[in-house]
Design a protein around this motif. Structure first.
Motif, PDB file in Angstrom:
ATOM      1  N   HIS A   3       0.664  -1.285  -0.068  1.00 27.16           N
ATOM      2  CA  HIS A   3       0.077   0.112  -0.140  1.00 27.16           C
ATOM      3  C   HIS A   3       0.979   1.240  -0.021  1.00 27.16           C
ATOM      4  CE1 HIS A   3      -2.720   3.006   1.271  1.00 27.16           C
ATOM      5  NE2 HIS A   3      -3.643   2.292   0.822  1.00 27.16           N
ATOM      6  N   PRO A   4       0.538   2.204  -0.972  1.00 28.04           N
ATOM      7  CA  PRO A   4       1.404   3.474  -0.962  1.00 28.04           C
ATOM      8  C   PRO A   4       1.712   4.053   0.400  1.00 28.04           C
ATOM      9  CG  PRO A   4      -0.185   3.452  -2.577  1.00 28.04           C
ATOM     10  CD  PRO A   4      -0.525   2.365  -1.809  1.00 28.04           C
ATOM     11  N   ASP A   5       0.899   3.941   1.397  1.00 25.18           N
ATOM     12  CA  ASP A   5       1.125   4.410   2.731  1.00 25.18           C
ATOM     13  C   ASP A   5       2.357   3.826   3.250  1.00 25.18           C
ATOM     14  OD1 ASP A   5      -0.972   5.997   2.608  1.00 25.18           O
ATOM     15  OD2 ASP A   5      -2.339   4.806   3.913  1.00 25.18           O
ATOM     16  N   LYS A   6       2.748   2.652   2.838  1.00 21.77           N
ATOM     17  CA  LYS A   6       3.841   1.915   3.421  1.00 21.77           C
ATOM     18  C   LYS A   6       5.369   2.011   2.645  1.00 21.77           C
ATOM     19  CE  LYS A   6       1.028  -1.216   5.798  1.00 21.77           C
ATOM     20  NZ  LYS A   6       0.642  -2.829   5.860  1.00 21.77           N
ATOM     21  N   PHE A   7       5.006   2.654   1.599  1.00 23.36           N
ATOM     22  CA  PHE A   7       6.369   3.164   0.627  1.00 23.36           C
ATOM     23  C   PHE A   7       7.612   3.723   1.352  1.00 23.36           C
ATOM     24  CE2 PHE A   7       3.800   3.349  -3.793  1.00 23.36           C
ATOM     25  CZ  PHE A   7       3.709   1.917  -3.440  1.00 23.36           C
ATOM     26  N   ASP A   8       8.725   3.334   1.161  1.00 23.73           N
ATOM     27  CA  ASP A   8       9.784   3.819   1.583  1.00 23.73           C
ATOM     28  C   ASP A   8      10.180   4.845   0.334  1.00 23.73           C
ATOM     29  OD1 ASP A   8      11.378   2.302  -0.191  1.00 23.73           O
ATOM     30  OD2 ASP A   8      12.039   0.945   1.540  1.00 23.73           O
ATOM     31  N   ASP A   9      11.356   5.454   0.305  1.00 14.41           N
ATOM     32  CA  ASP A   9      11.777   6.369  -0.547  1.00 14.41           C
ATOM     33  C   ASP A   9      12.140   5.576  -1.982  1.00 14.41           C
ATOM     34  OD1 ASP A   9      11.546   8.424   0.989  1.00 14.41           O
ATOM     35  OD2 ASP A   9      13.649   8.733   1.657  1.00 14.41           O
ATOM     36  N   ASP A  10      12.581   4.537  -1.882  1.00 18.93           N
ATOM     37  CA  ASP A  10      12.966   3.525  -3.081  1.00 18.93           C
ATOM     38  C   ASP A  10      11.748   3.269  -3.674  1.00 18.93           C
ATOM     39  OD1 ASP A  10      15.844   4.042  -2.814  1.00 18.93           O
ATOM     40  OD2 ASP A  10      16.199   2.192  -1.565  1.00 18.93           O
ATOM     41  N   THR A  11      10.774   2.734  -3.066  1.00 18.47           N
ATOM     42  CA  THR A  11       9.721   2.141  -3.623  1.00 18.47           C
ATOM     43  C   THR A  11       8.874   3.250  -3.883  1.00 18.47           C
ATOM     44  OG1 THR A  11       9.432   0.661  -1.551  1.00 18.47           O
ATOM     45  CG2 THR A  11       7.485   0.709  -2.878  1.00 18.47           C
ATOM     46  N   GLN A  12       8.674   4.483  -3.435  1.00 19.44           N
ATOM     47  CA  GLN A  12       8.141   5.509  -4.032  1.00 19.44           C
ATOM     48  C   GLN A  12       8.655   5.851  -5.359  1.00 19.44           C
ATOM     49  OE1 GLN A  12       5.422   7.284  -2.740  1.00 19.44           O
ATOM     50  NE2 GLN A  12       5.408   8.609  -4.477  1.00 19.44           N
ATOM     51  N   GLU A  13      10.006   5.949  -5.577  1.00 15.67           N
ATOM     52  CA  GLU A  13      10.774   6.238  -6.781  1.00 15.67           C
ATOM     53  C   GLU A  13      10.297   5.085  -7.713  1.00 15.67           C
ATOM     54  OE1 GLU A  13      15.210   6.229  -8.499  1.00 15.67           O
ATOM     55  OE2 GLU A  13      14.892   6.593  -6.404  1.00 15.67           O
ATOM     56  N   ALA A  14      10.238   3.924  -7.326  1.00 11.11           N
ATOM     57  CA  ALA A  14      10.171   2.684  -8.442  1.00 11.11           C
ATOM     58  C   ALA A  14       8.470   3.231  -8.872  1.00 11.11           C
ATOM     59  CB  ALA A  14       9.992   1.641  -7.851  1.00 11.11           C
ATOM     60  N   ALA A  15       7.615   3.385  -7.823  1.00 17.79           N
ATOM     61  CA  ALA A  15       6.150   3.642  -8.300  1.00 17.79           C
ATOM     62  C   ALA A  15       6.078   4.664  -9.354  1.00 17.79           C
ATOM     63  CB  ALA A  15       5.437   3.830  -7.001  1.00 17.79           C
TER      64      ALA A  15
END
Length: 216
Positions: free
Chosen positions: A198-210
């Motif tokens: 879930h986007p609420d649990k993204f860290d910086d790297d996951t956010q960048e990948a998304a």
């Protein structure tokens, strides 16, 4: 992609062209289609031999003997002369063939660790970002091998099973479109169905990948 399994394939070379290459004093190669090619090799060329034959200096005391194909190609090739053709089986020289081709390969699947990167930068960007959503290189390679043109140069045999290969993608742009679309759809599914993505649990790297896959 098509497999070129060196355990099964016989490379057929024109005897005349091979003799010409041997006498050219140039570094030449034999590709998997049996064509003689010369350096610099094409960026997508797949070769089973590369070398140069330099005749020994003439000696009045010892007549020069014409070299055999085995002398020039090496002992790790099985060679049969058939009229105007030379038939070559090359699997025994697999380790050297890896070295000859690895710089031009799209990916390396010759180690026990499996595929860990793509050599083309845009494909590697996709592979790198995809790992943030637990999409590994093996999955992407299987999609490419099923859906894209190219050649998998390999040794593969049964009983006991053995596989080692180098992948050569014919059209990097098409492969990029195919695996980008797969990753985009799979990540959308994971965001919807898997709570830990879930986007609420993204860290910086996951956010960048998304953001890279344009799923937000």
């Amino acid at each position: 992609m098509k497999k070129f399994n060196l355990f099964k394939e016989i490379i057929v070379v024109s005897k005349k062209e091979l003799l010409g290459a041997m006498n050219s004093a140039k570094r030449f190669g034999i590709n998997i289609s049996g064509k003689i090619v010369y350096e610099p090799f094409d960026s997508k060329e797949i070769i089973i031999f590369a070398g140069i034959h330099m005749p020994k200096p003439l000696s009045p005391l010892m007549p020069q003997k014409a070299p055999s194909f085995e002398d020039v190609l090496g002992k790790n090739y099985q060679i049969v002369e058939d009229d105007d053709r030379v038939l070559i089986k090359a699997f025994s020289n697999w380790q050297e063939i890896i070295k000859l081709n690895i710089e031009r390969a799209s990916y390396d699947d010759t180690t026990g660790d499996g595929v860990s990167e793509f050599t083309e930068s845009d494909l590697e960007d996709i592979g790198w970002h995809a790992t943030e959503f637990d999409i590994n290189y093996r999955t992407l390679v299987e999609i490419i091998e099923e859906s894209c043109d190219g050649t998998l140069l390999c040794i593969e045999q049964q009983e006991p099973y053995q596989f080692s290969g180098l992948g050569f993608i014919a059209d990097d742009s098409h492969a990029k479109e195919v695996i980008f679309a797969y990753c985009q759809n799979e990540i959308k599914r994971k965001i919807t169905e898997e709570s830990h993505f879930h986007p609420d649990k993204f860290d910086d790297d996951t956010q960048e990948a998304a953001e890279f896959f344009e799923v937000l």
